[in-house]
Design a protein around this motif. Structure first.
Motif, short mmCIF file in Angstrom:
data_model
loop_
_atom_site.label_atom_id
_atom_site.label_comp_id
_atom_site.label_asym_id
_atom_site.label_seq_id
_atom_site.Cartn_x
_atom_site.Cartn_y
_atom_site.Cartn_z
N ALA A 147 8.26 -11.68 -4.10
CA ALA A 147 8.92 -10.49 -3.55
C ALA A 147 8.49 -9.24 -4.30
CB ALA A 147 10.44 -10.66 -3.62
N ARG A 148 8.37 -9.33 -5.62
CA ARG A 148 7.94 -8.16 -6.39
C ARG A 148 6.56 -7.70 -5.96
NH1 ARG A 148 10.42 -10.95 -10.87
NH2 ARG A 148 8.39 -11.81 -11.45
N GLU A 149 5.67 -8.66 -5.70
CA GLU A 149 4.30 -8.28 -5.33
C GLU A 149 4.23 -7.76 -3.89
OE1 GLU A 149 1.49 -11.30 -6.36
OE2 GLU A 149 2.31 -11.55 -8.39
N ARG A 150 5.09 -8.26 -3.01
CA ARG A 150 5.10 -7.75 -1.63
C ARG A 150 5.66 -6.34 -1.56
NH1 ARG A 150 7.05 -12.97 -0.25
NH2 ARG A 150 9.15 -12.10 -0.15
N LEU A 151 6.54 -5.98 -2.49
CA LEU A 151 7.21 -4.68 -2.45
C LEU A 151 6.48 -3.60 -3.24
CD1 LEU A 151 10.95 -5.80 -2.80
CD2 LEU A 151 9.83 -4.90 -0.76
N VAL A 152 5.29 -3.88 -3.69
CA VAL A 152 4.57 -2.89 -4.50
C VAL A 152 4.40 -1.58 -3.75
CG1 VAL A 152 2.30 -2.32 -5.45
CG2 VAL A 152 3.37 -4.49 -6.03
N TYR A 181 7.66 -0.63 -9.10
CA TYR A 181 6.51 -1.16 -8.37
C TYR A 181 5.50 -1.80 -9.32
CZ TYR A 181 3.01 2.38 -9.68
OH TYR A 181 2.11 3.15 -10.36
N GLU A 182 5.45 -1.34 -10.57
CA GLU A 182 4.47 -1.86 -11.51
C GLU A 182 4.71 -3.33 -11.86
OE1 GLU A 182 3.31 0.22 -14.94
OE2 GLU A 182 1.83 1.23 -13.68
N LEU A 183 5.94 -3.82 -11.69
CA LEU A 183 6.21 -5.22 -11.98
C LEU A 183 5.39 -6.13 -11.07
CD1 LEU A 183 10.09 -5.19 -12.49
CD2 LEU A 183 8.32 -5.34 -14.25
N ALA A 215 -6.22 -2.51 -0.19
CA ALA A 215 -6.90 -3.04 -1.36
C ALA A 215 -5.95 -3.89 -2.22
CB ALA A 215 -7.47 -1.90 -2.19
N LEU A 216 -4.70 -3.47 -2.33
CA LEU A 216 -3.74 -4.23 -3.12
C LEU A 216 -3.40 -5.56 -2.45
CD1 LEU A 216 -1.32 -1.39 -4.28
CD2 LEU A 216 -3.02 -2.61 -5.65
N ASP A 217 -3.29 -5.57 -1.13
CA ASP A 217 -3.05 -6.82 -0.42
C ASP A 217 -4.20 -7.80 -0.62
OD1 ASP A 217 -0.59 -6.07 0.52
OD2 ASP A 217 -1.31 -5.40 2.49
N ARG A 218 -5.44 -7.30 -0.58
CA ARG A 218 -6.59 -8.18 -0.79
C ARG A 218 -6.61 -8.72 -2.22
NH1 ARG A 218 -8.90 -4.22 2.55
NH2 ARG A 218 -9.66 -3.01 0.75
N ALA A 219 -6.28 -7.88 -3.19
CA ALA A 219 -6.26 -8.34 -4.58
C ALA A 219 -5.18 -9.40 -4.79
CB ALA A 219 -6.02 -7.15 -5.51
N ARG A 220 -4.04 -9.21 -4.14
CA ARG A 220 -2.95 -10.18 -4.29
C ARG A 220 -3.31 -11.52 -3.65
NH1 ARG A 220 1.54 -11.20 -0.98
NH2 ARG A 220 1.03 -9.39 0.30
N ARG A 221 -3.91 -11.49 -2.48
CA ARG A 221 -4.23 -12.73 -1.78
C ARG A 221 -5.40 -13.47 -2.40
NH1 ARG A 221 -3.83 -9.78 4.10
NH2 ARG A 221 -1.54 -9.68 4.21
N ALA A 222 -6.22 -12.76 -3.16
CA ALA A 222 -7.38 -13.41 -3.78
C ALA A 222 -7.01 -14.19 -5.03
CB ALA A 222 -8.43 -12.36 -4.14
N ARG A 223 -5.81 -14.03 -5.53
CA ARG A 223 -5.42 -14.69 -6.78
C ARG A 223 -5.18 -16.17 -6.55
NH1 ARG A 223 -0.47 -13.11 -7.74
NH2 ARG A 223 -0.45 -14.20 -9.70
N PRO A 224 -5.67 -17.03 -7.44
CA PRO A 224 -5.43 -18.45 -7.29
C PRO A 224 -4.09 -18.90 -7.83
CG PRO A 224 -6.82 -18.07 -9.18
CD PRO A 224 -6.61 -16.72 -8.53
#
Length: 381
Positions: A252-257, A293-295, A362-371
């Motif tokens: 949730a924290r990453e979706r709300l950035v 948002y930084e969290l 760009a932030l969505d792509r960075a988040r989804r690329a994480r393993p």
């Protein structure tokens, strides 16, 4: 910061110079990060950290005692600021090494809350000190606080060894290694997007905060009010970090950035209106909450970094953050020379919200690329 800004504004009456005094410790960090960043991965952390605090204590003492011209005072603060990226890189590398997974986010949240609480108390005390004893004596109090921090780090932080990569040797020149890794980090699209997300919004908001001293003067709020307004922003950051860390899960924290990043700037837009002091304080409190948002950026950022260059990577983050926060006050202070201060604050808020929208993809792509598995439990350090 508040004491130096008040001192310069009292001597010159210039909103631009007051804003420059507020942000002068930020911009010169570009030189330190560009030339010295690799030290954070080469030296033991304790001497780097306590030495930086001691250096800042000396600078504040000189500013409080010596009747320096404005240019000399600003030059002194700028010179000392060059060491900050190395200090920041070393301290943040320690946290990333000790805490894993979501525990790292919790640790960063605790650091953020501690920093916001310290700013809240420090700015409130600073405003009272400036009003009661003047800016110079307030600077001496700041020097004492920095000296205490240096002593606490020197006496209480274990003298941990340098990172294993540094102990193994085989490295090139300090400047060459610093430049090479900085280029490598900035060439990575995910790292670059995550860096920009941590650089640009704070730059706009710091520029707005640097104008609160002249804004309070224009609105006729009275002495010491600017420090209380800054304290409201720090208080909002404290509340936002607490709520984001305790009420939201990792996903949730990453979706709300992006929504929170926009909320970091939008409360500044109403400053174009003739607000009462209480209304301005409430909006700044709300603005500070958006900094949560930084969290949602912390884990993706750490996961994207090379393990052998974390200290310098955090130094680069600090360098860009401080540099952008130095540019923000200069640019917005210059605008305030030709436009109403309230309108400039509103523009800063709108620019922050626009940044959130531009970085969304760009932030969505960075988040989804994480393993990494977002559902993993909090690790026990």
């Amino acid at each position: 910061m508040i004491a130096l800004a008040v001192l310069v504004y009292g001597q010159t009456g210039s909103p631009m110079l007051a804003a420059l005094a507020y942000g002068i410790g930020f911009l010169p960090q570009l030189a330190g990060g560009a030339l010295l960043g690799a030290l954070a991965d080469r030296m033991r952390p304790r001497p780097l950290i306590w030495g930086a605090y001691a250096l800042e204590a000396c600078a504040a003492a000189v500013l409080g005692v010596a009747d320096l011209p404005v240019a000399a005072a600003l030059a002194l603060v700028a010179a000392v600021a060059c060491a900050t990226p190395v200090f920041a890189g070393a301290s943040n590398r320690l946290v990333a090494e000790v805490l894993d997974g979501d525990a790292y986010v919790m640790g960063r949240s605790l650091m953020g809350m501690a920093s916001a609480a310290a700013q809240l108390l420090g700015l409130a005390f600073g405003g009272l000190a400036v009003a009661a004893v003047g800016a110079r004596h307030a600077l001496l109090a700041s020097a004492a606080a920095h000296l205490l921090a240096a002593l606490l780090v020197r006496l209480r932080l274990p003298d941990l060894p340098a990172p294993p990569a540094a102990a193994g040797g085989g490295r090139g020149s300090l400047v060459g290694d610093t430049w090479a890794l900085n280029r490598r980090l900035l060439a990575d699209p995910a790292v670059r997007a995550l860096l920009l997300a941590q650089w640009l919004p704070p730059a706009f908001v710091a520029g707005a905060e640097s104008l609160l001293v002249p804004y309070a003067g224009v609105r006729g709020y009275g002495g010491g009010t600017a420090a209380l307004l800054l304290a409201c922003s720090a208080g909002g950051m404290l509340l936002g970090n607490l709520a984001g860390a305790r009420l939201l899960g990792p996903a949730a924290r990453e979706r709300l950035v992006v929504p929170l990043m926009a909320g970091f700037g939008l409360p500044l837009v109403p400053f174009v209106l003739p607000l009462p002091a209480a209304g301005a304080a409430a909006l700044l409190l709300l603005c500070g909450c958006g900094f949560a948002y930084e969290l949602g950026i912390q884990r993706p950022f750490v996961d994207a970094l090379p393990a052998d260059g974390r200290g310098q990577a955090f130094g680069l983050l600090s360098t860009g953050l401080m540099t952008s926060q130095g540019v923000g006050p200069v640019v917005l202070g210059g605008l305030a020379e030709v436009a109403p201060v309230g309108a400039v604050l509103a523009c800063a808020g709108a620019a922050t919200a626009a940044t959130a929208l531009c970085l969304r993809g760009a932030l969505d792509r960075a988040r989804r690329a994480r393993p990494a598995d977002l559902a993993e439990p909090i690790a026990t350090p």
